[in-house]
Design a protein around this motif. Sequence first.
Motif, mmCIF file in Angstrom:
data_model
loop_
_atom_site.group_PDB
_atom_site.id
_atom_site.type_symbol
_atom_site.label_atom_id
_atom_site.label_comp_id
_atom_site.label_asym_id
_atom_site.label_seq_id
_atom_site.Cartn_x
_atom_site.Cartn_y
_atom_site.Cartn_z
ATOM 1 N N ARG A 149 11.458 -3.674 -0.405
ATOM 2 C CA ARG A 149 9.893 -4.168 -0.646
ATOM 3 C C ARG A 149 9.297 -4.813 0.656
ATOM 4 N NH1 ARG A 149 9.777 -9.698 -1.386
ATOM 5 N NH2 ARG A 149 7.811 -9.419 -2.645
ATOM 6 N N ILE A 150 7.840 -4.574 0.755
ATOM 7 C CA ILE A 150 7.349 -5.117 1.777
ATOM 8 C C ILE A 150 5.826 -5.798 1.426
ATOM 9 C CG2 ILE A 150 6.359 -2.749 2.292
ATOM 10 C CD1 ILE A 150 6.311 -3.459 5.285
ATOM 11 N N SER A 151 5.996 -7.065 1.838
ATOM 12 C CA SER A 151 4.642 -7.695 1.544
ATOM 13 C C SER A 151 3.819 -7.401 2.605
ATOM 14 C CB SER A 151 5.087 -9.195 1.263
ATOM 15 O OG SER A 151 3.772 -10.276 1.156
ATOM 16 N N SER A 152 2.511 -7.159 2.035
ATOM 17 C CA SER A 152 1.233 -7.044 2.939
ATOM 18 C C SER A 152 0.815 -8.136 3.857
ATOM 19 C CB SER A 152 0.257 -6.182 2.297
ATOM 20 O OG SER A 152 -0.236 -6.996 1.209
ATOM 21 N N ASP A 163 8.514 0.529 -4.751
ATOM 22 C CA ASP A 163 7.244 -0.003 -5.669
ATOM 23 C C ASP A 163 6.243 -0.431 -4.476
ATOM 24 O OD1 ASP A 163 5.655 -1.113 -7.097
ATOM 25 O OD2 ASP A 163 6.800 -2.603 -8.023
ATOM 26 N N LEU A 164 5.258 -0.064 -4.835
ATOM 27 C CA LEU A 164 4.187 -0.249 -3.583
ATOM 28 C C LEU A 164 3.252 -1.313 -3.901
ATOM 29 C CD1 LEU A 164 2.939 3.628 -2.764
ATOM 30 C CD2 LEU A 164 4.445 2.036 -1.605
ATOM 31 N N SER A 169 3.889 5.852 -11.901
ATOM 32 C CA SER A 169 3.557 4.355 -12.008
ATOM 33 C C SER A 169 2.922 4.106 -10.331
ATOM 34 C CB SER A 169 4.719 3.676 -12.227
ATOM 35 O OG SER A 169 5.756 3.731 -11.225
ATOM 36 N N GLN A 170 3.342 4.768 -9.538
ATOM 37 C CA GLN A 170 2.881 4.535 -8.251
ATOM 38 C C GLN A 170 1.823 5.200 -7.703
ATOM 39 O OE1 GLN A 170 4.604 2.015 -6.456
ATOM 40 N NE2 GLN A 170 5.653 1.998 -8.621
#
Length: 611
Positions: A150-153, A172-173, A198-199
Amino acid sequence: MAGPGCRSVSAAFQEHLRRLGLRDFPCGLGSWNKSCFHAHTSPRGARLGLRADPTGQEEAVPLDKESPEVLMELLSDQHSPWALPPGCSPQDQHLREMAVLVPELTRGSNIFQVLRSLRIIGKGVEEVDKGLLQLQQLEELILSTNQISRISSGNLPRMLKVLELCCNAVSDLQDLCAQPPPELQHLGLGYNRLCGPSQDKYLTVDFWPNLVSLDLSFNNFTDLLELVSQLSSLQKLRVLVLQGNPLALIPTYRGFLVDSLPKLSILDDIHIGPDERHQFHGLSRQPELIRSEARVVVSVGEIKGVPEPSAHQQLEAGSKAPVITYSYCVTYEFAGGEEMEDGSSIEVVHQSPVVATLDVDSSAQDTGETKSQQEPGAMEEPKAHSAKVFFTPGQPWADTVNCSYRKEHTAKDLVGLKSYLAAGTIVSVMEEKVLSWPVDPDPEENEVVKGKARQGLQKDGDKGPVPRDKQKKKQQQPLELRSDPPIRRTLGSRKVTLETLLATEDLVATVCDFGILITEQPQQPPSLEEKDRKKGKEKSGKTKAERESQASRKTSEPARGKGKNKDSAKVEEGQGLQPVPLTVQFQVQLLRWPSAPGTQGQETVVVEETQ
């Protein structure tokens, strides 16, 4: 900051800087570097953004200092112990040059203000932390082949234009699309774990208004219509990569995308030309042609190198030896999901990775690693996929066994088909041996038959002698045989790679080479002539002197011609008995609508525009 036990981007970046040795000779502010006395007058320093000395004069160089030019030669010379290893990034080279010419900029937080590109490849990074925000001028961030899920913008610099996350574990985006960088032009998410639908909702202009290039290759998107409906809002999109997804296996996949996204220039690394656009014009208005299924044709050609089996035995009346027959076939595995009525397949289950490996460059200080190594984050967990084993019809032995087999498979489970193509198939050559035994009649039936035979002989005796032809016909009645269950033996087996069919290739054609089969030759019993010869030698009562004189006479006779004949016969025999490897022709073709005129062996596109 990164959570406990998680390796962050900032930690990997600091470790990378230490390995570059920006403070060690010949870099840094050591006593060996004279650039600290007149860095601003150096022409190289001016190119790095420093002001030149207005007087145009250089300060005197102390005798114990080295000029920047000499230090730069130590960095650029391939034979120098301080040279960068081959394959290092331009960013690493730029940092080391800067550490020689303007060493002040590489100390403390100054380095964060000059970096425009950051490449952290194959370092086991799991989290993008807030420390990345210190790189305010960062425009390119490449984090390929790590373990990011996961990556937090919110932790991404706002000036970012290129974000590459290929070969990670992103599924998950949502967090990435919370506050995405507004100027982002390229987003690379290939070889991850994204699944639709879902994406799909995160791939719109609301999150990426300036996106020009998008890489979604080798994920698990399955709904072509839904994905295209979202991507159509990206008005600036020009480059799109979707190969390796289950939806890319649909025959109409490329044509539908080409017509649905008119501004797209490159699809799956192939340029879209005017002819292709004209060919598929109107297809986007006929969604009923988009069926969520794939069609695959498997063909098997010639088998060569099969050892000749023992000759078939011809039984006579009263013989108890079996008749042995041989036949040969080819087996192959195909993705499960088809219901076969002819019973020509059996089902097996395999453990195989869903995602194929990708060859990516490691960063400059990846000592002891090669490009072919695969990080754990770049691959999905192994999933069990079912497959069925199909048999070609059995053929009798021949020097070249022609199977002439062709079968079209329709796969509706696109995810399972992708797993099958990524894992490959197993091709085998099978030998089937059947023993057929003569049937012994029941004793009671035998007595009845004998009684009738006696009566018939008496009647025939009254009539007169029976002709010999009729007697032979009665004796040559067909023998009734009982066959045992077939005995199957695998002569050779080999795995065939089909991974290229997940990309842009439509055909995999190969000749499976199983090597040379070594067969045991049965020992033949001695013939009657050899037995008689041995007996004659034993009976002969010649003395030792007579045998020696006879042998000497044989050796004294001229035998040049005979020797040549024997040698040539041996050579010819050796040439004639050269073993032939066991091979079989095998090919798998994925049926797609052709994307250019003149494509052969595939479907013909006929699209009528509806008014």
